[in-house]
Design an enzyme around this catalytic site. Structure first.
Site, PDB file in Angstrom:
ATOM      1  N   TYR C  46      91.428  -8.049  87.048  1.00 45.37           N
ATOM      2  CA  TYR C  46      91.773  -7.925  88.473  1.00 45.37           C
ATOM      3  C   TYR C  46      91.681  -6.486  88.966  1.00 45.37           C
ATOM      4  CZ  TYR C  46      93.676 -12.616  87.992  1.00 45.37           C
ATOM      5  OH  TYR C  46      93.824 -13.951  87.767  1.00 45.37           O
ATOM      6  N   LYS C  57      85.909   2.473  89.739  1.00 44.71           N
ATOM      7  CA  LYS C  57      85.905   2.547  88.269  1.00 44.71           C
ATOM      8  C   LYS C  57      85.285   1.317  87.605  1.00 44.71           C
ATOM      9  CE  LYS C  57      89.925   5.568  87.688  1.00 44.71           C
ATOM     10  NZ  LYS C  57      91.381   5.584  87.394  1.00 44.71           N
ATOM     11  N   ARG C 103      88.502 -13.090  94.526  1.00 44.24           N
ATOM     12  CA  ARG C 103      89.616 -14.033  94.659  1.00 44.24           C
ATOM     13  C   ARG C 103      90.085 -14.028  96.099  1.00 44.24           C
ATOM     14  NH1 ARG C 103      95.316 -14.239  91.243  1.00 44.24           N
ATOM     15  NH2 ARG C 103      95.710 -12.212  92.203  1.00 44.24           N
ATOM     16  N   GLU C 170      98.963 -23.219  89.014  1.00 44.03           N
ATOM     17  CA  GLU C 170     100.152 -22.365  88.956  1.00 44.03           C
ATOM     18  C   GLU C 170     101.424 -22.995  89.509  1.00 44.03           C
ATOM     19  OE1 GLU C 170      99.091 -18.509  90.611  1.00 44.03           O
ATOM     20  OE2 GLU C 170      97.534 -19.328  91.868  1.00 44.03           O
ATOM     21  N   ASP C 206     103.417 -17.517  88.463  1.00 42.95           N
ATOM     22  CA  ASP C 206     103.761 -18.409  89.565  1.00 42.95           C
ATOM     23  C   ASP C 206     104.251 -19.747  89.023  1.00 42.95           C
ATOM     24  OD1 ASP C 206     103.528 -17.416  92.258  1.00 42.95           O
ATOM     25  OD2 ASP C 206     101.435 -17.020  91.822  1.00 42.95           O
ATOM     26  N   ILE C 272      95.164  -7.105  83.648  1.00 41.05           N
ATOM     27  CA  ILE C 272      95.646  -6.385  84.833  1.00 41.05           C
ATOM     28  C   ILE C 272      95.560  -4.871  84.670  1.00 41.05           C
ATOM     29  CG2 ILE C 272      97.194  -8.188  85.687  1.00 41.05           C
ATOM     30  CD1 ILE C 272      99.497  -6.753  84.232  1.00 41.05           C
ATOM     31  N   HIS C 273      95.028  -4.402  83.536  1.00 37.78           N
ATOM     32  CA  HIS C 273      94.934  -2.963  83.307  1.00 37.78           C
ATOM     33  C   HIS C 273      93.699  -2.691  82.444  1.00 37.78           C
ATOM     34  CE1 HIS C 273      96.048   1.104  81.953  1.00 37.78           C
ATOM     35  NE2 HIS C 273      96.828   1.147  83.028  1.00 37.78           N
ATOM     36  N   ASP C 320      84.309 -31.134  56.201  1.00 33.79           N
ATOM     37  CA  ASP C 320      83.807 -32.307  56.895  1.00 33.79           C
ATOM     38  C   ASP C 320      82.971 -31.884  58.100  1.00 33.79           C
ATOM     39  OD1 ASP C 320      85.704 -31.305  58.505  1.00 33.79           O
ATOM     40  OD2 ASP C 320      86.972 -33.084  58.536  1.00 33.79           O
TER      41      ASP C 320
END
Lengths: 340, 340, 340
Positions: C46, C57, C103, C170, C206, C272-273, C320
């Site tokens: 994100y 970046k 998003r 969510e 969420d 997230i980072h 198997d």
């Protein structure tokens, strides 16, 4: 401790004794398809259908349930050997207290008709068939039609000669559709199919491959599927056969996993090596301490009942009706299983 | 930590405040059946309906919720004693902040009509009824009809006088049908039934007996059913009441299991002994540290919001909207629950 | 070990190669909506859509998948800045091997139309859209209509220009309706919608807020939802993106959780980072030992197959077909992923 589960599990399969669980609620009410009697299947033991050396050892295995395999255990170019070998073994082998079963190839393989057409010509028919990779109610329809065609020479089967059918849940789609598949299985029986749906096997390794999971030692990644499946099986009063323990040399790990499955409500476990059989059958059997506990608790409860007080304590625990029920199951099961 | 759950759980029950979860999506939109106000039910405490000595202790229990029992806690030959004793207690006892509830026998027992016919004649009616072993939507239909017959002498109940109904999920079939049962429960209310579906109890020991499982200390064998049930309860904005901790002497284990249930989203827990009440009620309540954390985080978030940057960190963690939401719930709940 | 999962997971997404899993069984058969090629999305990363410094970046992140966010990562008064910033970045940034995704805000927010109307005017369109908080099939209908309106100026999209759509699970209602939502997603594609349903993200925080649960370190409280979701995703041949690891400083815990998710069948994880990206991408990649094991096992199996015996052992384990399948997946995946 583990054996408690099997007891109650077993009892579930003899559910008609308990008025609170009516067959109507469970979606099947036809008398034609009622359970005939309880068949223990603690160790569901695979033997490749074309391996004569291994097949000849069946009488010495003392397994509840023997699966002579036409599917994964048999190479493509040996399928026909397997079919004919199984027909011969059904006639010649002394199965004793073991139940002789045949696993055919899945409907999606295109080989089921060939399997059934040979096996159903056997002089001694197997009481139970196993169908892998069932994904939808429609597959049961197709299987019922095929089985009907393959047993045409036998005429209409009376209800006590119908085959027990055990299906495999081994894909995400199969799990998603499993409730509908079980409903259809019971309905087909009422509508005259030549089988009675009697159990579900968790095909855990195909399931893992299908969802892209990988097996770990504690099978944590299968928790949802494993517990979901056993719940559906019990909702339809079916045997629930737990995952294979692949590492057949580690009997301690096998015992642990067997006990765990029994505690979840599974009634048996797939077995791929003779050394696994006694471990599995023992794990699905109640301990003497448990039987003693159950016997004493029932006695105490009956005395208490007569005195008119509802809740009571036994050996330091508050005991309620479900606990009494579990105790009764243990006692009944012990009588049924004998020494094996 | 544990108390975080209850906060958010509680908040879920006051969902109308949050526009993103519309009632229409949840399958019930009738104004007639909206929640009236939030009733805490952290400790759902059983007392046998025919045990006068235990019933007289109710005022001293300080429990959120008292269940005067006609079912498992009462022997068959004492059912009628229980019904009449409960009628008397409803009138004579001082319940204080405790909610007086009555558990009738299951529809499948054939005793529900007798229970309701006596209890509904009480001078002081209980606000809440509990119905065990619900397995299908049809059972709710039958219960609605019976309740309607039993309250006929009261005339048509205004919406704020309808009974809260809490149902039990305690069989494999009950779990399989639970979504449909909840849909039917909400629909029945809209169609004029005398109850508002308000909660689900996990009847774990009957459930274990039904699927042939056996209880272990960490309840691993119930993971699927326990988490599946709480998810369905929340999808229908219902209270979710967790399993009983049978060993009433082990309060440490009780506390651990209570915290675990709260973390899963359960809003309360069944209690079978007075000593369990404070442990359970404490586990479903937020810690002072958590309240401080929540209060501070909301303050920091509001400052950050004004500056216009979306993502932010608080005390070393990246904080997003759900976390802010959880913090708000904690603060709101703390205001609602008071000191108990 | 962990990487085994991704391999097989990946393979599932290229399912058409395997005849036993027909598309018809999975409820979608339209040629118009077939998968075009496999897009790795191990780290779904994100970046707030209005944060120019972070957006610049992106070229240095080396992430499989970049999500430029209009939703939770963007404050209400910055939504419009984000939409226009994303349009500019889509044109100006060098994404390299990273997939540029957008998003939008959830349908229930009322902001989706504004998001799409701006983003769909971009000179360079994103191949993939993410839609949060999907709760029902009806929401997909509404989204399809909105998307159609927003791309009207482009004319009818040819099938290889349709957007990949990744939805978020969510809420409890979202999970309850997920099977129906996925069926509708595939059907909408066949009926001419401008998207191909391609993945599901577990919006765990969420979800926790919705059911009143609280996150713990081992995420035990999410076991049911996490494994249920991955099973549904695989039943519909969709990417399954696992929960966020909120504490972005603890990379060891992140690695452990990533490996666990991969073992469950997840194909990727939300990030997230930037520091989380290499850890996640590594966890979803097979180890050299595993690749060696797989290569050797396939060789051994092929030799064994020719000899005609079905079951065989390899390095001490009974092997198997599912195990062979897993090995094949590892080899195929290693070829596909390259060095990243």
């Amino acid at each position: 401790m583990a054996s408690l589960c099997l007891m109650t599990a077993l009892w579930v399969l003899r559910r008609p004794l308990l008025p609170i669980h009516s067959c109507a609620v469970r979606g099947f009410s036809s008398e034609a398809c009622e359970k005939r009697s309880y068949t223990p299947r603690r160790a569901l033991t695979y033997v490749p259908g074309n391996d004569e050396r291994k097949l000849m050892k069946i009488p010495s295995l003392n397994a509840d349930c023997i699966v002579m395999d036409c599917e994964d255990g048999v190479a493509l170019n040996r399928k026909d050997d397997a079919r004919h070998m199984i027909v011969r073994m059904l006639k010649e082998l002394e199965f004793g207290r073991s139940e002789p079963c045949v696993r055919v190839n899945s409907m999606s393989s295109g080989l089921t008709a060939d399997d059934l057409n040979v096996v159903m010509k056997a002089e001694t028919l197997p009481p139970t068939l196993l169908l892998p990779k069932v994904q939808s109610p429609q597959e049961l329809d197709a299987f019922a039609a095929q089985l009907n065609a393959s047993v045409g020479h036998l005429g209409s089967l009376p209800k006590d000669k119908k085959f027990n059918l055990i299906i495999y849940m081994e894909t995400a789609v199969g799990l998603m559709n499993l409730v509908e598949t079980c409903k259809r299985g019971h309905a087909l029986c009422s509508e005259g199919a030549d089988f009675v749906l009697d159990g579900i096997v968790f095909g855990s390794d195909d399931f893992c491959a299908d969802i892209g999971a990988s097996r770990t030692a504690d099978a944590k990644e299968l928790m949802y599927a494993r517990q979901h499946m056993v719940t559906i099986a019990k909702a339809f009063s079916l045997h629930a056969i737990d995952l294979v323990h692949i590492d057949y040399k580690d009997l301690d790990a096998l015992r642990k996993q067997s006990v765990e499955g029994a505690r979840m409500g599974y009634t048996g476990k797939q077995v791929i090596h003779p050394s696994q059989i006694p471990v599995v059958q023992d794990a699905f059997k109640p301990s003497p301490e448990r039987v003693e506990w159950a016997t004493e608790m029932i006695r105490a409860f009956e005395e208490h009942q007569n005195s008119g007080k509802g809740a009571f304590t036994f050996r330091g625990s508050m005991i309620d009706m479900p606990s009494v029920l579990q105790a009764r199951n243990i006692v009944e099961f012990t009588d049924a299983i004998g020494d094996s």
